[in-house]
Scaffold this active site. Structure first.
Site, PDB file in Angstrom:
ATOM      1  N   GLY A  97       7.668  -7.360   0.016  1.00 30.05           N
ATOM      2  CA  GLY A  97       9.090  -7.420  -0.303  1.00 30.05           C
ATOM      3  C   GLY A  97       9.476  -8.441  -1.347  1.00 30.05           C
ATOM      4  N   GLY A 105      10.007  -3.152  -2.864  1.00 27.38           N
ATOM      5  CA  GLY A 105      10.224  -3.947  -1.660  1.00 27.38           C
ATOM      6  C   GLY A 105      11.327  -4.965  -1.836  1.00 27.38           C
ATOM      7  N   TYR A 140      -6.834   5.263  -4.243  1.00 25.30           N
ATOM      8  CA  TYR A 140      -5.425   4.992  -3.948  1.00 25.30           C
ATOM      9  C   TYR A 140      -4.786   6.169  -3.227  1.00 25.30           C
ATOM     10  CZ  TYR A 140      -0.418   4.550  -4.752  1.00 25.30           C
ATOM     11  OH  TYR A 140       0.933   4.499  -4.582  1.00 25.30           O
TER      12      TYR A 140
END
Length: 251
Positions: free
Chosen positions: A14, A19, A149
């Site tokens: 975050g 985020g 990924y």
């Protein structure tokens, strides 16, 4: 407006990008927030941006001891949680021939294992009727060089669907936001040069049916919708991708 007054949330990853946008939107509307990041320089910038309503904790999602300390910090600072946003992640552009065991493990340790055990550790703090929101990826259309990924994010998508079933007895809703091309400082991929990022953004403008990259604020709006407004929705992956993964084309 303080529509999140009294609400308490954790946002992993975050301190930057999507985020940070989620955390900022929560704080601006009255919530108390704990955010995590691995980079202390970025953490300091997030502290300055978010102000006293947010606690910024250095935490590595690949480290189980760090995850345990995150749980202790969340319990100590917030006590209980109305929402958990599992947003952290890493993406490295590597064709199959260049993927090493170390880079493969890095993707799965951070993206998959970290997400799994963060939910396991924080779930006891989530109030009955609360929410967990994952950040996945618009994986229905894929690119060469992102196999590790993509695989790790598909694992997260699977976790979210199973957790949605496991938390039914507590009425904790579990959903996911699946971003497409989103304009962030890194464009979501570590290690790209400024020229590569610009080219990646240009590809996003060309490949996305809405003909532009999305913004972090649009991802935040979708994540907050799933956490607090979509009270009859669980087990859903919401594509926020300008139509990229939907096969939409102009007539």
């Amino acid at each position: 407006m303080n529509r999140f007054a009294g609400k308490k949330a954790v946002v992993t990853g975050g301190t930057h990008g999507m985020g940070l946008a989620i955390a900022r939107a929560l704080v601006e509307d009255g919530a108390q927030v704990l955010v995590t990041g691995r980079n202390e320089a970025t953490n300091e910038q997030a502290r300055a941006t978010l102000g006293p309503a947010a606690q910024v904790v250095r935490s590595d999602a690949a480290s189980l001891p760090d995850i345990d300390r995150l749980g202790e910090a969340a319990g100590g600072h917030l006590g209980r949680l109305d929402a958990v946003f599992v947003n952290h992640g890493i993406a490295e552009l590597e064709p199959l021939t260049q993927v090493t065991e170390a880079s493969y493990d890095r993707h799965f340790d951070i993206n998959a294992k970290g997400s799994f055990f963060i939910v396991q550790r924080l779930a006891p703090l989530v109030v009955d009727g609360g929410a967990i929101v994952f950040t996945t990826v618009a994986n229905d259309r894929v690119f060469p060089g992102m196999s590790a990924y993509s695989g790790s994010k598909e694992a997260v998508r699977g976790f979210a669907q199973v957790f949605a079933a496991e938390f039914l007895d507590r009425r904790i809703r579990v959903n996911s936001v699946a971003p497409g091309f989103i304009r962030t400082p890194t464009m979501g991929v570590a290690g790209m040069s400024a020229e590569e990022r610009a080219e990646f953004e240009k590809q996003g403008d060309e490949l996305t049916p809405l003909r532009r990259n999305g913004t972090v604020e649009e991802i935040a709006a979708a994540a907050l919708f799933l956490a607090f407004d979509a009270t009859y929705t669980t087990g859903v992956e919401l594509a926020v991708d300008g139509g990229f993964a939907q096969g939409i084309s102009a007539a």
